[in-house]
Design a protein around this motif. Sequence first.
Motif, short mmCIF file in Angstrom:
data_model
loop_
_atom_site.label_atom_id
_atom_site.label_comp_id
_atom_site.label_asym_id
_atom_site.label_seq_id
_atom_site.Cartn_x
_atom_site.Cartn_y
_atom_site.Cartn_z
N TYR A 169 0.92 -1.11 0.02
CA TYR A 169 -0.11 -0.01 -0.23
C TYR A 169 1.07 1.26 0.02
O TYR A 169 0.73 2.07 -0.87
CB TYR A 169 -1.09 0.09 1.14
N ASP A 170 2.08 1.26 0.73
CA ASP A 170 2.82 2.35 0.95
C ASP A 170 3.37 2.74 -0.24
O ASP A 170 3.71 3.67 -0.80
CB ASP A 170 3.73 2.17 2.12
N LEU A 171 3.83 1.48 -0.98
CA LEU A 171 4.56 1.74 -2.30
C LEU A 171 3.78 2.12 -3.28
O LEU A 171 4.12 2.80 -4.33
CB LEU A 171 5.27 0.43 -2.52
N TRP A 209 11.42 0.27 -9.36
CA TRP A 209 12.38 -0.41 -8.33
C TRP A 209 12.01 -0.19 -7.11
O TRP A 209 11.41 0.86 -6.62
CB TRP A 209 13.47 0.23 -8.86
N ILE A 210 12.31 -1.06 -6.26
CA ILE A 210 12.30 -0.94 -4.89
C ILE A 210 13.29 -0.91 -4.05
O ILE A 210 14.35 -1.97 -4.25
CB ILE A 210 11.40 -2.32 -4.09
N GLU A 211 13.77 0.10 -3.48
CA GLU A 211 15.09 0.29 -3.12
C GLU A 211 14.93 0.49 -1.34
O GLU A 211 13.94 1.12 -0.68
CB GLU A 211 15.73 1.98 -3.18
N GLY A 236 11.77 2.63 5.24
CA GLY A 236 10.77 1.78 4.78
C GLY A 236 11.28 1.75 3.22
O GLY A 236 11.67 2.79 2.86
N PRO A 237 10.79 0.78 2.43
CA PRO A 237 11.33 0.79 1.18
C PRO A 237 10.95 2.03 0.34
O PRO A 237 9.73 2.43 0.56
CB PRO A 237 10.55 -0.50 0.76
#
Length: 168
Positions: A105-107, A134-136, A141-142
Amino acid sequence: LLEKLGEGTVGFVWRARRLVDDRIVGIKTINPRHVPAPARKRAFEQIVSALTRVGRLNHPNLQPGLGTAIRNTDSVFGLAFELLPGGTWGAMSPASDAAELRRIYDLGAQALEVLSFLHGRGTVHGHITPHNIWIEPAESGPRLRLLDLCWAQARLSRRTELPRRYAS
């Protein structure tokens, strides 16, 4: 070029050493099979033009570019960018619990934020896929990073074509 990291719709991604300062960077080069030889000079010009346009955009959820277009022949050219830790949305595991659902949800909220930023400046990515997100990892948090904005703006990759009423 040090190591091939992956292959996308239009090109290859490499880990490379920048000759000017020995910094390790990423470079996305065009795949000559996808752009015929007579069109490569024009494709390079499109990349440089797109780099100029999107290079002015600064947002924490955009991939940091290094503002560099490289070209050593008419068949090999590309863009240098900062290598980021992490992986693509497409490589993520499915959510297995409430904490994972909250992270997704946050992403998603970060994706909407960066898209709103781009649209507010008259820019449409045009080629968002799970492999262009891309998830860093970050302490807070990511962090989502939208990739390939220059390539999409140069219109070298396939674009999603929608009826006008759905296009932004």
